[in-house]
Each structure stands twice: as structure tokens, then as C-alpha cells.
Scaffold this motif. Structure first.
Motif, PDB file in Angstrom:
ATOM      1  N   PHE A 104       2.338 -10.042  -9.111  1.00  0.00           N
ATOM      2  CA  PHE A 104       1.825  -8.716  -9.452  1.00  0.00           C
ATOM      3  C   PHE A 104       0.911  -8.254  -8.321  1.00  0.00           C
ATOM      4  O   PHE A 104       0.489  -9.042  -7.484  1.00  0.00           O
ATOM      5  CB  PHE A 104       1.009  -8.759 -10.759  1.00  0.00           C
ATOM      6  N   ASP A 105       0.594  -6.977  -8.353  1.00  0.00           N
ATOM      7  CA  ASP A 105      -0.386  -6.428  -7.427  1.00  0.00           C
ATOM      8  C   ASP A 105      -1.390  -5.606  -8.220  1.00  0.00           C
ATOM      9  O   ASP A 105      -1.016  -4.850  -9.126  1.00  0.00           O
ATOM     10  CB  ASP A 105       0.286  -5.548  -6.372  1.00  0.00           C
ATOM     11  N   HIS A 106      -2.668  -5.766  -7.893  1.00  0.00           N
ATOM     12  CA  HIS A 106      -3.737  -5.059  -8.582  1.00  0.00           C
ATOM     13  C   HIS A 106      -4.573  -4.319  -7.543  1.00  0.00           C
ATOM     14  O   HIS A 106      -4.896  -4.874  -6.486  1.00  0.00           O
ATOM     15  CB  HIS A 106      -4.601  -6.053  -9.370  1.00  0.00           C
ATOM     16  N   ALA A 107      -4.911  -3.076  -7.845  1.00  0.00           N
ATOM     17  CA  ALA A 107      -5.607  -2.237  -6.868  1.00  0.00           C
ATOM     18  C   ALA A 107      -6.898  -2.871  -6.371  1.00  0.00           C
ATOM     19  O   ALA A 107      -7.237  -2.785  -5.186  1.00  0.00           O
ATOM     20  CB  ALA A 107      -5.888  -0.855  -7.476  1.00  0.00           C
ATOM     21  N   ALA A 113      -2.118  -4.280 -13.661  1.00  0.00           N
ATOM     22  CA  ALA A 113      -1.470  -4.763 -12.438  1.00  0.00           C
ATOM     23  C   ALA A 113      -0.003  -4.359 -12.439  1.00  0.00           C
ATOM     24  O   ALA A 113       0.630  -4.273 -13.488  1.00  0.00           O
ATOM     25  CB  ALA A 113      -1.605  -6.278 -12.330  1.00  0.00           C
ATOM     26  N   THR A 114       0.541  -4.132 -11.250  1.00  0.00           N
ATOM     27  CA  THR A 114       1.926  -3.714 -11.101  1.00  0.00           C
ATOM     28  C   THR A 114       2.799  -4.911 -10.743  1.00  0.00           C
ATOM     29  O   THR A 114       2.493  -5.639  -9.792  1.00  0.00           O
ATOM     30  CB  THR A 114       2.047  -2.657  -9.983  1.00  0.00           C
ATOM     31  N   PRO A 115       3.898  -5.153 -11.504  1.00  0.00           N
ATOM     32  CA  PRO A 115       4.764  -6.294 -11.179  1.00  0.00           C
ATOM     33  C   PRO A 115       5.493  -6.088  -9.866  1.00  0.00           C
ATOM     34  O   PRO A 115       5.848  -4.971  -9.498  1.00  0.00           O
ATOM     35  CB  PRO A 115       5.743  -6.341 -12.360  1.00  0.00           C
ATOM     36  N   GLU A 116       5.717  -7.196  -9.160  1.00  0.00           N
ATOM     37  CA  GLU A 116       6.464  -7.183  -7.907  1.00  0.00           C
ATOM     38  C   GLU A 116       7.617  -8.173  -8.038  1.00  0.00           C
ATOM     39  O   GLU A 116       7.409  -9.378  -8.026  1.00  0.00           O
ATOM     40  CB  GLU A 116       5.579  -7.581  -6.727  1.00  0.00           C
ATOM     41  N   GLY A 117       8.817  -7.662  -8.178  1.00  0.00           N
ATOM     42  CA  GLY A 117       9.973  -8.542  -8.291  1.00  0.00           C
ATOM     43  C   GLY A 117      10.140  -9.096  -9.693  1.00  0.00           C
ATOM     44  O   GLY A 117       9.320  -8.854 -10.591  1.00  0.00           O
TER      45      GLY A 117
END
Length: 269
Positions: free
Chosen positions: A42-45, A21-25
Motif C-alpha cells: 500500500f501507499d500512504h500520503a 492507504a492506497t493499494p499497490e498491486g
């Protein structure tokens, strides 16, 4: 109190891109009613937006690892969390994960008893979540040391609100004996509560000093019945004496702070 951590650009071991997952902020660390909470989105595809949270207990000995899925698609039921904690007796750890639905349609995954005892850090560098043995979500925490420091600062502020010093929590390695549970007797049950068949649980925060006596006691969370809350600390002050007080790593008698749920229950017999 609210604190925001800027993400630090530290290298991390590569993870499977399909689960990462990609962190957001940045991280935020807040404390409110008797708890500290660190959170980051976080954001996950495949799994969408989610929030990761670390929630230590009041004394920082154990805690919860929480993941809230904000807009969850059809997803597997996560059942295990795996992580490494440098400085712990064993670096590799795992815990069962329970999942549930929230009222607003979000899903929550929770791993209880997240912190192992005697770990020098409570924040892992990476957490893998698995479903039936297969990792489906990976969350990396490259700024773990800074987050650990911020969480400890939060805990110290929280302790100070209750007149507790870090030494009371961190110095004892051996709990007092006997346990305070042995202090309470059947004839301590409030007569008015017995007459009305009232039972309940009263978590208390208490301090045992180096002489084995109760130095402080307060109701940590009300049972909802003042008739049970009111005598809980009084019994402890009146009767408890530790034959063996709290001790530090060198074996010296010290003062220690603890939380324990005192259960007032009417026997069926």
C-alpha cells in the motif's frame, strides 16, 4: 506455492481520506516452511510505502497481523488495531499492536492473536490502526472473501504435506482432556540432559483419535537439542490416554490435530 489475487472492484464503506492507504498491486499468497503468508503493498500520503500481511498459524486458529513500513518517516507509535470479522461471535475486535525497528531501517507493527475463535472468515474488510486512541492508518480489503479462500487453500495444501486432513483441524470444537501437559513427569527428563543441565522447548504436532489415543506425533520445531527432541513424542505415545476425546459440535468423539510446546526445564529446587 505462490498465488496472486486480482483485486475485485467491490464497494467499501467510506474512510477518512487522510488515514486511508492506497493499494499497490494484487495480493500474493505464499507458503514456505510450515506457514502461509498473504501480503499486499500500500501507499500512504504521510506514512509512505507499507506492506500488510496476514500470517495464520499452522492450524489456522490464531495468527498475526503484520504491517511493515518500508521507508518510514517520523511516525506515531501504533498501539491498537481495530477490525470487523463477519460471522464472529462479536463483529468488532481489537488487539494491541507492538512496534519495532528492523535492521534495514524499516519498522514493523505486529498484532498477535489476530483471529478470534469460531469466526467464519479470518480476513476483515477494513483495519484501522490507532495511536493513543486516534486512527492514523486505514487499510481496506474489498476482496476479503477471495483472499480468505486463497489462504484456506494454502492451509489445506500445507496440512496435506503433514498428512493432515481439514477434518482433523476444523471438526473438533472441544479439545481432549486431560491436556497432554499432564503426561510428562520429572522422571521423564533425559538423564544425559540433566547431567549437562540442558533445558529447552519442543513444540510438537500431535493427533488424538476418537478413542483418546495418540495417533500421530512429530517434533514441529527442534529445541536445538536432539537429546530433548527424541523422547518428547515417545513419552506421549507410551503414556497419554484422553478420558474425554476431541468432540465435534454434535458431541461426537472425533480425531483432532493440535500443536503444543513441551517445556523441558530443570527445577531450581
Amino acid at each position: 506455492m505462490s498465488l496472486t489475487l486480482t483485486a475485485l472492484a467491490l464497494a467499501a464503506a467510506p474512510a477518512d481520506a487522510s488515514t486511508l492507504a492506497t493499494p499497490e498491486g494484487p495480493w500474493s499468497v505464499d507458503y514456505g516452511d510450515r506457514q502461509c503468508l498473504a501480503m499486499r503493498t500500500f501507499d500512504h500520503a504521510a506514512l509512505g510505502r507499507l506492506a500488510l500481511a496476514f500470517k495464520p498459524d499452522m492450524l489456522g486458529k490464531k495468527g498475526q497481523l503484520l504491517v511493515k513500513f518500508v521507508d518510514p518517516p517520523a511516525m506515531p507509535m501504533l498501539d491498537e488495531a481495530r477490525w470487523d470479522l463477519p460471522g464472529a461471535p462479536s463483529t468488532a475486535h481489537s488487539a494491541q499492536v507492538a512496534m519495532g525497528d528492523l535492521a534495514n531501517g524499516e519498522k514493523l507493527a505486529a498484532a498477535m492473536d489476530f483471529y478470534p475463535d469460531n469466526a467464519t472468515t479470518h480476513v476483515p474488510r477494513r483495519i484501522d490502526f490507532a495511536a493513543q486512541g486516534e486512527v492514523v492508518l486505514t487499510l481496506e480489503v474489498p476482496e476479503a472473501h477471495a483472499l480468505e479462500t486463497a489462504l484456506r487453500d494454502c492451509m489445506v495444501d500445507l496440512w496435506a504435506e503433514h498428512n493432515l486432513t481439514p477434518d482433523l483441524i476444523e471438526r473438533p470444537v472441544t479439545a481432549p482432556s486431560p491436556h497432554i501437559a499432564s503426561t510428562y513427569r520429572g522422571d521423564d527428563y533425559p538423564r544425559a540432559a540433566l547431567d549437562r543441565s540442558i533445558s529447552g522447548t519442543v513444540p510438537i504436532l500431535y493427533v488424538v483419535n476418537a478413542e483418546g489415543r495418540i495417533e500421530h506425533c512429530e517434533v514441529w520445531q527442534s529445541s536445538g537439542h536432539e537429546i530433548l527432541d527424541e523422547p518428547t513424542c515417545k513419552v506421549l505415545f507410551r503414556r497419554y490416554r484422553a478420558s474425554s476425546p476431541p468432540r465435534d459440535a454434535a458431541g461426537n468423539a472425533v480425531s483432532g490435530a493440535y500443536i503444543f510446546p513441551v517445556v523441558w526445564r530443570i527445577s531450581d529446587r
